[in-house]
Design a protein around this motif. Structure first.
Motif, PDB file in Angstrom:
ATOM      1  N   UNK A  72     -13.559  -0.705  -6.713  1.00  0.00           N
ATOM      2  CA  UNK A  72     -12.469  -0.395  -7.651  1.00  0.00           C
ATOM      3  C   UNK A  72     -11.100  -0.660  -7.020  1.00  0.00           C
ATOM      4  N   UNK A  73     -11.055  -0.826  -5.679  1.00  0.00           N
ATOM      5  CA  UNK A  73      -9.768  -1.139  -5.052  1.00  0.00           C
ATOM      6  C   UNK A  73      -9.313  -2.565  -5.393  1.00  0.00           C
ATOM      7  N   UNK A  74     -10.239  -3.422  -5.852  1.00  0.00           N
ATOM      8  CA  UNK A  74      -9.853  -4.804  -6.190  1.00  0.00           C
ATOM      9  C   UNK A  74      -8.961  -4.843  -7.438  1.00  0.00           C
ATOM     10  N   UNK A  75      -9.408  -4.259  -8.600  1.00  0.00           N
ATOM     11  CA  UNK A  75      -8.492  -4.271  -9.743  1.00  0.00           C
ATOM     12  C   UNK A  75      -7.213  -3.455  -9.507  1.00  0.00           C
ATOM     13  N   UNK A  76      -7.276  -2.468  -8.587  1.00  0.00           N
ATOM     14  CA  UNK A  76      -6.097  -1.624  -8.324  1.00  0.00           C
ATOM     15  C   UNK A  76      -5.218  -2.177  -7.201  1.00  0.00           C
ATOM     16  N   UNK A  77      -5.636  -3.324  -6.627  1.00  0.00           N
ATOM     17  CA  UNK A  77      -4.944  -3.884  -5.461  1.00  0.00           C
ATOM     18  C   UNK A  77      -3.426  -3.991  -5.647  1.00  0.00           C
ATOM     19  N   UNK A  78      -2.921  -4.460  -6.811  1.00  0.00           N
ATOM     20  CA  UNK A  78      -1.464  -4.615  -6.961  1.00  0.00           C
ATOM     21  C   UNK A  78      -0.710  -3.303  -6.785  1.00  0.00           C
ATOM     22  N   UNK A  79      -1.368  -2.183  -7.045  1.00  0.00           N
ATOM     23  CA  UNK A  79      -0.682  -0.897  -6.963  1.00  0.00           C
ATOM     24  C   UNK A  79      -0.993  -0.149  -5.667  1.00  0.00           C
ATOM     25  N   UNK A  80      -2.168  -0.420  -5.065  1.00  0.00           N
ATOM     26  CA  UNK A  80      -2.570   0.290  -3.844  1.00  0.00           C
ATOM     27  C   UNK A  80      -2.076  -0.399  -2.579  1.00  0.00           C
ATOM     28  N   UNK A  81      -2.002  -1.730  -2.606  1.00  0.00           N
ATOM     29  CA  UNK A  81      -1.818  -2.456  -1.343  1.00  0.00           C
ATOM     30  C   UNK A  81      -0.435  -2.249  -0.749  1.00  0.00           C
ATOM     31  N   UNK A  82       0.585  -2.070  -1.597  1.00  0.00           N
ATOM     32  CA  UNK A  82       1.939  -1.844  -1.079  1.00  0.00           C
ATOM     33  C   UNK A  82       2.029  -0.574  -0.241  1.00  0.00           C
ATOM     34  N   UNK A  83       1.711   0.596  -0.848  1.00  0.00           N
ATOM     35  CA  UNK A  83       1.770   1.828  -0.054  1.00  0.00           C
ATOM     36  C   UNK A  83       0.822   1.819   1.138  1.00  0.00           C
ATOM     37  N   UNK A  84      -0.356   1.212   0.985  1.00  0.00           N
ATOM     38  CA  UNK A  84      -1.298   1.138   2.112  1.00  0.00           C
ATOM     39  C   UNK A  84      -0.688   0.320   3.249  1.00  0.00           C
ATOM     40  N   UNK A  85      -0.104  -0.818   2.911  1.00  0.00           N
ATOM     41  CA  UNK A  85       0.492  -1.687   3.938  1.00  0.00           C
ATOM     42  C   UNK A  85       1.662  -0.983   4.618  1.00  0.00           C
ATOM     43  N   UNK A  86       2.427  -0.190   3.840  1.00  0.00           N
ATOM     44  CA  UNK A  86       3.558   0.529   4.455  1.00  0.00           C
ATOM     45  C   UNK A  86       3.059   1.561   5.459  1.00  0.00           C
ATOM     46  N   UNK A  87       2.019   2.332   5.107  1.00  0.00           N
ATOM     47  CA  UNK A  87       1.429   3.268   6.085  1.00  0.00           C
ATOM     48  C   UNK A  87       0.953   2.497   7.316  1.00  0.00           C
ATOM     49  N   UNK A  88       0.273   1.412   7.052  1.00  0.00           N
ATOM     50  CA  UNK A  88      -0.375   0.642   8.119  1.00  0.00           C
ATOM     51  C   UNK A  88       0.642   0.002   9.055  1.00  0.00           C
ATOM     52  N   UNK A  89       1.840  -0.271   8.535  1.00  0.00           N
ATOM     53  CA  UNK A  89       2.843  -0.962   9.355  1.00  0.00           C
ATOM     54  C   UNK A  89       3.363  -0.073  10.482  1.00  0.00           C
ATOM     55  N   UNK A  90       3.035   1.245  10.424  1.00  0.00           N
ATOM     56  CA  UNK A  90       3.424   2.142  11.519  1.00  0.00           C
ATOM     57  C   UNK A  90       2.682   1.849  12.819  1.00  0.00           C
ATOM     58  N   UNK A  91       1.614   1.082  12.719  1.00  0.00           N
ATOM     59  CA  UNK A  91       0.775   0.835  13.884  1.00  0.00           C
ATOM     60  C   UNK A  91       1.569   0.070  14.949  1.00  0.00           C
ATOM     61  N   UNK A  92       1.259   0.341  16.225  1.00  0.00           N
ATOM     62  CA  UNK A  92       2.050  -0.232  17.310  1.00  0.00           C
ATOM     63  C   UNK A  92       2.098  -1.755  17.320  1.00  0.00           C
ATOM     64  N   UNK A  93       0.944  -2.393  17.297  1.00  0.00           N
ATOM     65  CA  UNK A  93       0.908  -3.856  17.315  1.00  0.00           C
ATOM     66  C   UNK A  93       0.790  -4.377  15.884  1.00  0.00           C
ATOM     67  N   UNK A  94       0.799  -5.691  15.715  1.00  0.00           N
ATOM     68  CA  UNK A  94       0.782  -6.289  14.375  1.00  0.00           C
ATOM     69  C   UNK A  94      -0.452  -5.840  13.593  1.00  0.00           C
ATOM     70  N   UNK A  95      -0.231  -5.313  12.393  1.00  0.00           N
ATOM     71  CA  UNK A  95      -1.343  -4.848  11.558  1.00  0.00           C
ATOM     72  C   UNK A  95      -2.034  -6.056  10.923  1.00  0.00           C
ATOM     73  N   UNK A  96      -3.353  -5.986  10.756  1.00  0.00           N
ATOM     74  CA  UNK A  96      -4.034  -7.086  10.060  1.00  0.00           C
ATOM     75  C   UNK A  96      -3.645  -7.127   8.582  1.00  0.00           C
ATOM     76  N   UNK A  97      -3.771  -8.294   7.966  1.00  0.00           N
ATOM     77  CA  UNK A  97      -3.400  -8.480   6.567  1.00  0.00           C
ATOM     78  C   UNK A  97      -4.369  -7.747   5.636  1.00  0.00           C
ATOM     79  N   UNK A  98      -3.844  -7.235   4.532  1.00  0.00           N
ATOM     80  CA  UNK A  98      -4.674  -6.656   3.475  1.00  0.00           C
ATOM     81  C   UNK A  98      -4.943  -7.742   2.445  1.00  0.00           C
ATOM     82  N   UNK A  99      -6.201  -7.931   2.093  1.00  0.00           N
ATOM     83  CA  UNK A  99      -6.543  -8.933   1.077  1.00  0.00           C
ATOM     84  C   UNK A  99      -7.385  -8.291  -0.008  1.00  0.00           C
TER      85      UNK A  99
END
Lengths: 394, 394
Positions: B335-362
């Motif tokens: 269900x994360x696939x149809x919701x990707x446009x709305x979930x991926x932004x906030x998820x990527x923002x949380x993930x960007x806190x990581x020390x080294x380069x975060x992997x891409x969300x697809x």
């Protein structure tokens, strides 16, 4: 032109075959080596001759070759000539270990030193001095070195991407060391996990947790390290324990390190004033933890609370690690080893919340210099896997 | 007695060699197959004859065998006879997929059904009916089946250790299904990850996140699944997002599932009344998520907030996953696939806190039945790797 190249590579392969058998199963007679490798006795004798010349093997007293036949001379690894150097730069200590080809530790040196926000060339100069003194004292011919550092490493490029507790970023520590032997670089928790694999319980599947100022982990699976896609796997210290928790040097918030890292523990126990320049009560490096252990033994309430909190946070991070990695057992090392009696209870209680049976928590048997031990042993592994490159050094 | 056994096992090995080449590189002439396998043309012709008899391969129109030589008849996999069954029991749907030997999907069926706290024999009976109807309609001879279930599985014993959202514990679902073909059992996120590997982007290193009522993950590393010591790796849904958070059915507290699982999402969006017997506003299974997507498109504040919160929690859990596993990329499926446009932004923002380069969300390209697709394809893989066992079924 092809012929000598092919001959050389076949000789290199056969040397590795013979030395590998000696390393695994020695002492072995030439006859036993021929049987184990499938090579002729003449070829084995020639190869053993080369390894004797290189002083990589030695001939022991005559042994009886099974029940039948005449007594043979047994060949075993020689610890008298070649050796390896294991090195570690950590946040509050430097460590050096010299190991001989039989994997016996010939010399260990650990120096307490504050490397927080340090200048990398200064730290490298100190470690270089320590390493050269150790090599000199050990009296072995060093075939190579591996350096353990507290942060994610790209081993192929020898690049330390970042060590937030040192304040270092994108550094090639081997170049700074400028030692007269090849130096590879790897993450300290990975190397400590290899130290545990080779010198600890010998289990093939476990998660080694390295408690230092930072907290790392090395996952050993089927007797080999799991490194992840870029070599960054096992960064347990930055698993999120509380997303609303205190900021971490990595840029995140509420990372395990902020609850159970050595500084966090000593601060909670009242042994380290807050602020990065503060001098700890019990002294730097192992001394601070020794003081904490004394207080725990004396039943000091603040020290006990500090371990209770840290253990609980460690358990929460381990719930996530167990759910994601499914390790065979969990081995607590570094400063978590002397603190095991006080940390393991609360950690196990947190961990018991997990749906299926939680893996056992064990204490590391290797000691605080597991990483430099694993580092040196990795060099020895490579020397035994590729003896031809070391023949000329004899 | 030894001779025929040895002959049989060599024939089995050679059949697998030939069929493997046809599968990877077909259509191929007998001459090309002889060259690729190192077998004689006579042997290849005999083996191709057996595979033709078993209707595992077919002969296509004459092709020219490279530049030289006369035109040959090309051999390719046949999709007309043998097939595989992919099955899935999930919390709010059952899914069936029939795939032929060329890995073409011949038929997919998904049935919305509430399996929360269900009786396993009832669910098995429904799936059995669905599977037998699908097999009947597809008209292929089914060589085997794999069943995906939402919980940790011991694949060797076919044992589902526990599926908290179904209310099942220590069940052998294949026995309950009682199908006339061998049925293997595996975790749904693992099988969906294989679906993504074989039918998605084709990247060899990624973490597939399967968003359903529960949340699982499958780590693909070097083109293979990483399963952990007991096969329980990848339980992303029970990574701790907040140790003081709400209790989870697994026995833990503050697990990701409680923030970003399908029920949690629909509840936060006002589409699912609290309580396990409640009927969702938009309907069960895909219907509920379709309603949520409609509301998100319409700019409904409560729906947008629900995705913002869930995405942030997903990002926090992914910080831990990236620190521990270091995946190449992260693929959001279920269900994360149809919701990707709305979930991926906030998820990527949380993930960007990581020390080294975060992997891409697809976003996953495979669709909601990735697990039954991966399940069926796994059977096909096994049939191609071991054709001899299917010759007698022709």
């Amino acid at each position: 032109m092809d012929q000598p190249v092919r001959h050389d590579s076949m000789r290199a392969r056969n040397l590795a075959l013979v030395l590998g058998e000696v390393s695994r199963g020695g002492p072995l007679t030439r006859a036993a080596l021929a049987e184990a490798t499938g090579l002729t006795k003449t070829t084995v004798s020639k190869l053993v001759g080369d390894l004797l010349d290189a002083r990589m093997v030695t001939e022991a007293a005559a042994v009886r070759d099974g029940e039948r036949g005449r007594p043979g001379v047994a060949v075993s690894l020689s610890g008298d000539h070649l050796g390896a150097l294991g090195l570690e730069i950590n946040v509050d200590y430097l460590s050096v270990c010299v190991m001989d080809l039989t994997r016996s530790v010939r010399l260990r040196r650990t120096q307490a030193v504050d490397n927080r926000y340090s200048i990398s060339t200064d730290v490298a100069r100190k470690l270089r001095k320590l390493a050269l003194e150790a090599v000199d004292e050990a009296g072995l011919t060093i075939g190579g070195a591996v350096l353990a550092v507290p942060g994610p490493v790209d081993p192929a490029r020898g690049l330390l991407h970042g060590a937030p507790n040192l304040g270092w970023r994108d550094i090639r520590p081997a170049e700074l060391l400028d030692l007269p032997v090849p130096v590879a670089v790897d993450n300290e928790a990975n190397l400590a996990a290899l130290g545990e694999l080779w010198f600890g319980s010998g289990a093939p599947d476990f998660l080694y947790v390295s408690g230092e100022i930072g907290i790392g982990a090395g996952l050993v699976f089927g007797g080999a390290l799991f490194r992840g896609t870029r070599g960054f796997a096992g960064e347990l210290g930055h698993v999120v324990v509380d997303p609303g928790g205190p900021p971490c040097r990595c840029g995140g918030q509420g990372c395990l390190e902020r609850y159970a890292g050595q500084d966090a523990l000593l601060q909670a126990a009242g042994l380290l004033p807050f602020g990065t320049d503060a001098e700890p009560v019990g002294g730097r490096g192992p001394a601070g933890i020794a003081t904490l252990v004394e207080r725990l033994r004396a039943g000091d309430g603040r020290a006990l609370d500090a371990c209770e909190q840290a253990g609980r946070a460690l358990g929460v991070a381990l719930i996530s690690a167990v759910n994601l990695l499914d390790p065979g057992t969990i081995v607590l090392g570094g400063v978590f080893a002397p603190l095991f009696p006080w940390l393991s209870g609360p950690a196990a209680r947190s961990l018991s919340r997990i749906g299926h049976a939680a893996p056992r928590l064990e204490v590391s048997a290797v000691g605080p210099d597991a990483a430099s031990l694993g580092a040196a042993a990795q060099v020895i592994e490579q020397m035994i896997a590729n003896p031809a490159t070391h023949l000329s050094r004899a």
